[in-house]
Scaffold this motif. Structure first.
Motif: not given
Length: 285
Positions: A48-54, A178-181, A186-190
């Motif tokens: 979740i922290n990683e996704a929040q960073e993305f 970059k924003a799309q990447e 983010m979606i994949a990590t969530f």
């Protein structure tokens, strides 16, 4: 009675050991599940922290997209103003056909579509051909206007402004990519966090079920231990009663011996030390 109690005590001890062993096995399993659950919870938190960073990086790049979009639009507006002046001079000079502004607009539209849309090879080839035709038309139209110094200066100014806008658009596109990447990451990590959380919930559910079974085994063990203590009390009670009966029987025999010795004493027989001790023990002396 004593035999029955001892047999029951033996059976209960065996049963208590079984409950104790089962309880310990279940507690070990519950502990393992708790560790698994905690590890999964930790992994979920990290994801979740990683996704929040993305998400943060995505939003930062989207902010840049908006910033350069405004710069591009402002610059294109300036270019349009200059092209409007070009059109006025062009009309006054009786130059026919589409304006440079219109040709440039069509070129920009097709180039943008080529950069952003997914196309078949044949469709892309068709657009490339059309762009090339428009660029040739643009160059020819520009050549027609170069004889007019004022028009030439305006065209150069408009072209410079348009190139500046194109630079802003290129930068905008890079930030948008970059924003799309980052959004995709983010979606994949969530989604991964949701999967790990589901595994954690399953481990916790199993942990609760196993712990409840372990508690039941412990309750059974405690109940048997209580029953064993009750049996031990009963055994001690019976032993005490048996000891009292035996002691009474021994005393009765001692009294009988003492009476015989006492009768002999009254008859004038000489008593031994042992006879005297028997009389003393019986209370007759």
């Amino acid at each position: 009675m004593m035999k029955e109690l001892k047999n029951k005590r033996q059976d209960l001890r065996k049963e208590a050991d079984e409950h104790k062993e089962k309880r310990n096995e279940l507690n070990t399993l519950a502990s393992s599940l708790a560790t698994k659950r905690n590890d999964l919870n930790k992994q979920t938190k990290e994801l979740i922290n990683e996704a929040q960073e993305f998400k943060k990086l995505r939003d930062e790049n989207n902010g840049k997209v908006q910033e350069y979009k405004e710069k591009r639009d402002e610059t294109n507006a300036r270019a349009n103003e200059v092209f409007a002046k070009v059109d006025e001079l062009r009309s006054a000079s009786n130059l026919t056909g589409p304006s440079l502004k219109e040709i440039r607009r069509d070129i920009d539209r097709l180039e943008f579509a080529q950069q952003t849309e997914v196309m078949t090879p044949s469709k892309e080839k068709e657009i490339v051909k059309k762009i090339s035709e428009l660029q040739s038309q643009y160059a020819e139209k520009k050549k027609q206007l170069e004889g007019n110094v004022e028009l030439k200066e305006l065209l150069e100014e408009a072209q410079a402004i348009r190139e500046e806008a194109s630079t802003f658009h290129t930068t905008l596109s890079e930030f948008a990519q970059k924003a799309q990447e980052y959004h995709d990451k983010m979606i994949a990590t969530f989604k991964e966090a949701d999967k790990v959380r589901a595994d954690s919930d399953a481990a916790h559910k199993e942990f609760v079920e196993i712990q409840e079974k372990a508690d039941e085994e412990h309750k059974s063990f405690i109940a048997i231990q209580k029953e064993l203590r009750d049996i031990e009390k009963e055994v001690r009670k019976i032993k005490k009663q048996d000891t009292g009966v035996k002691r009474e029987a021994d005393m009765e025999e001692v009294r009988k011996d003492a009476e015989d010795i006492f009768d002999k004493f009254k008859s004038g027989e000489k008593l031994t030390t042992e006879n005297l001790m028997t009389l003393q023990k019986s209370g007759l002396l």
